[in-house]
Design an enzyme around this catalytic site. Structure first.
Site, mmCIF file in Angstrom:
data_model
loop_
_atom_site.group_PDB
_atom_site.id
_atom_site.type_symbol
_atom_site.label_atom_id
_atom_site.label_comp_id
_atom_site.label_asym_id
_atom_site.label_seq_id
_atom_site.Cartn_x
_atom_site.Cartn_y
_atom_site.Cartn_z
ATOM 1 N N GLY A 1 0.829 -1.194 0.000
ATOM 2 C CA GLY A 1 0.000 0.000 0.000
ATOM 3 C C GLY A 1 0.863 1.243 0.000
ATOM 4 O O GLY A 1 1.984 1.241 0.524
ATOM 5 N N GLN B 1 3.089 9.791 1.170
ATOM 6 C CA GLN B 1 4.353 9.069 1.050
ATOM 7 C C GLN B 1 5.089 9.360 -0.251
ATOM 8 O O GLN B 1 6.235 8.944 -0.424
ATOM 9 C CB GLN B 1 4.122 7.556 1.169
ATOM 10 N N CYS C 1 6.358 -0.201 7.052
ATOM 11 C CA CYS C 1 5.894 0.945 6.268
ATOM 12 C C CYS C 1 7.054 1.410 5.400
ATOM 13 O O CYS C 1 8.190 1.509 5.870
ATOM 14 C CB CYS C 1 5.453 2.060 7.210
ATOM 15 N N LEU C 2 6.762 1.702 4.142
ATOM 16 C CA LEU C 2 7.833 2.120 3.232
ATOM 17 C C LEU C 2 8.483 3.423 3.683
ATOM 18 O O LEU C 2 9.621 3.694 3.312
ATOM 19 C CB LEU C 2 7.276 2.276 1.809
ATOM 20 N N HIS D 1 -3.997 0.958 7.769
ATOM 21 C CA HIS D 1 -2.635 1.519 7.798
ATOM 22 C C HIS D 1 -2.525 2.682 6.803
ATOM 23 O O HIS D 1 -2.021 3.754 7.139
ATOM 24 C CB HIS D 1 -1.615 0.416 7.472
ATOM 25 N N GLU D 2 -3.022 2.461 5.585
ATOM 26 C CA GLU D 2 -2.893 3.503 4.553
ATOM 27 C C GLU D 2 -3.714 4.743 4.900
ATOM 28 O O GLU D 2 -3.254 5.871 4.705
ATOM 29 C CB GLU D 2 -3.314 2.968 3.185
ATOM 30 N N HIS E 1 -2.253 7.302 7.182
ATOM 31 C CA HIS E 1 -1.356 8.268 6.528
ATOM 32 C C HIS E 1 -2.122 9.507 6.058
ATOM 33 O O HIS E 1 -1.579 10.608 6.047
ATOM 34 C CB HIS E 1 -0.688 7.644 5.302
HETATM 35 NI NI NI Z 1 2.816 3.173 5.703
#
Ligand code: NI
Length: 184
Positions: A45, A50, A98-99, A140-141, A144
């Site tokens: 995701g 991000q 998480c990226l 999670h997404e 953000h």
């Molecule tokens: Ni993340």
């Protein structure tokens, strides 16, 4: 086009996002770029902050797992202006990464079911329940999109345990094998 992934410490990750409409310039190209960036970084995701954009959208690609989870073959979802309307089921614990936080993985508690409203890439409205892994990913997404990150949901102890890693990321000391943008 592969976009750089913004790393913890950059302010855009902490700002609530704004809704967009179908006139948002370059939207279809952005969606393509986000899927391409996500696949390249092997995540499931990616939320707009991000990639440095304060807009309320995210993409999810569970197809990347479809060798092991055949039910996710072709699972690509674009979420524009999504909101969690209600939650249900048990609170489950699962190890998340998480990226924007390379090298950090922690168990996070979340409800197992969520009802989400959103618009897709064609601005069709959806109102659906998600359960299990997809429910985890969307929660999670969407965090953000509210300027939240998974570290906010860690226990104080686990956050303390990760403090030096977090400080390193926030001061621009980043090691990962995808394109990124960090402080400094
Ligand atoms: Ni993340």
């Amino acid at each position: 086009m592969i976009l750089p992934i913004y790393i913890y410490g950059l302010p855009v990750l902490r700002k609530p996002t704004e809704e967009i409409d179908e006139n948002y310039e370059g939207l279809q190209q952005l969606i393509r770029d986000m899927y391409e960036t996500l696949r390249k970084s092997e995540g499931v995701g990616l939320a707009a902050p991000q990639v440095g954009l304060g807009i309320r959208m995210a993409v999810v690609d569970l197809d990347i797992m479809s060798d092991e989870r055949p039910e996710f073959k072709g699972y690509f979802k674009t979420f524009i202006n999504p909101y969690i309307e209600e939650t249900a089921g048990e609170i489950t614990t699962y190890e998340e990464g998480c990226l924007s936080f390379p090298g950090i993985h922690e168990k996070i508690n979340r409800p197992d079911k969520v009802r989400v409203t959103w618009y897709d890439e064609n601005f069709q409205f959806h109102d659906e329940w998600f359960e299990g892994f997809p429910a985890r990913v969307v929660q999670h997404e969407f965090d953000h999109l509210d300027g939240k990150c998974f570290i906010d949901r860690m226990s104080p102890l686990r956050r303390q345990m990760n403090k030096s890693r977090l400080n390193a990321l926030a001061s621009g000391k980043v090691a990962c094998d995808y394109k990124f943008k960090a402080v400094r």
